[in-house]
Design an enzyme around this catalytic site. Structure first.
Site, PDB file in Angstrom:
ATOM      1  N   CYS A 110      41.333  49.640  46.868  1.00  0.00           N
ATOM      2  CA  CYS A 110      41.894  48.574  47.689  1.00  0.00           C
ATOM      3  C   CYS A 110      42.367  47.409  46.860  1.00  0.00           C
ATOM      4  O   CYS A 110      42.997  46.501  47.380  1.00  0.00           O
ATOM      5  CB  CYS A 110      40.902  48.118  48.764  1.00  0.00           C
ATOM      6  SG  CYS A 110      39.202  47.979  48.260  1.00  0.00           S
ATOM      7  N   SER A 111      42.107  47.409  45.554  1.00  0.00           N
ATOM      8  CA  SER A 111      42.658  46.367  44.693  1.00  0.00           C
ATOM      9  C   SER A 111      44.088  46.670  44.290  1.00  0.00           C
ATOM     10  O   SER A 111      44.781  45.844  43.740  1.00  0.00           O
ATOM     11  CB  SER A 111      41.811  46.245  43.415  1.00  0.00           C
ATOM     12  OG  SER A 111      41.929  47.431  42.654  1.00  0.00           O
TER      13      SER A 111
END
Length: 263
Positions: A110-111
């Site tokens: 999710c980064s």
């Protein structure tokens, strides 16, 4: 490579924005600070590896930490040279092995960064910390935040012993904060083994794996972890602590590392 590249003052990290604020006193037009984000593309041996959305602070640490976390390098000896350009929004890294074949992208975290390895390394440590030591360290973490009190919208993480914070990193991406800590440890010669990893962000399986690679036996957050992170922590020998704030905390795995001997 040990020069602080990409460090900006607070004005450069948080843009001065005009907004309208509502309260019991009605509407007021005012100026606020918000986090400024950038896209940093990492090139390895002239090939684009990944583009990371991040905060333009400690970019050299972020690059080295990312490459180490993803298994691209096993230490600084694998890096022949590195150039980080804020103006060009890129990091140009040359490995000692010019014929190194970059790994295939498997999935995205999710980064926005790629994740090539999903198996964690079991943590071998005798470290024990008391709940009061953990809560004291989380208080220190809050006191050492620089960007968050000004603008909000960022995460802060730290590496510590049982008494003091050793390395602190802030970023819009919680994964980036751990990569920055890993990179700073490598560049400054600080061993993350037998340390506590503290974070303001949620601990996911990816975050837990990064901590495991650093051989941190205690991982603490002021939020709840995911179920996958709890299962991984149990398997890897890590005490996973959540909701650590004020005078309370919750231990999800290996409570013996926090001096809890109940069954």
């Amino acid at each position: 490579m040990q020069e602080e590249i990409g460090i900006l003052d607070i004005q450069g990290v948080a843009a001065d924005i005009v907004c309208d604020r509502f309260s019991d006193e009605g509407w007021v037009r005012t100026k606020v600070y918000v986090p400024r984000e950038m896209e940093l593309t990492i090139y390895v041996n002239e090939k684009a590896l990944v583009t990371i959305l991040c905060t333009a602070v400690k970019l050299n640490y972020l690059v080295i930490g990312y490459l180490y976390a993803e298994g691209i390098i096993s230490g600084l000896g694998d890096v022949a040279s590195m150039r980080v350009s804020l103006e060009e929004s890129l990091a140009d890294v040359w490995l000692s092995n010019p014929d190194y074949e970059l790994p295939t992208l498997r999935k995205l975290g999710c980064s926005g960064s790629s994740v090539f390895k999903t198996q964690g390394q079991k943590v071998d440590s005798d470290l024990i910390a008391t709940p009061m030591e953990v809560l004291s360290l989380m208080k220190q973490l809050e006191e050492q935040m620089e960007l968050y009190p000004l603008s909000g919208g960022v995460h802060t993480s730290a590496l510590s012993d049982t008494k003091n914070l050793l390395v602190v990193a802030e970023d819009i991406g919680r994964h980036n904060t751990l990569n920055k800590i890993q990179g700073e440890c490598l560049l400054r010669g600080i061993s993350p083994r037998d340390r506590l990893m503290l974070s303001t962000g949620r601990i996911s399986s990816e975050m837990l794996l990064k901590a495991a690679k650093m051989q941190a036996p205690i991982v603490v957050s002021r939020h709840a972890p995911t179920k996958s992170a709890i299962l991984l922590a149990s398997d890897l020998g890590i005490a996973l602590v959540g909701h650590a704030r004020g005078s309370r905390l919750v231990v999800y795995s290996h409570p013996e590392r926090l001096s809890c001997l109940s069954n």
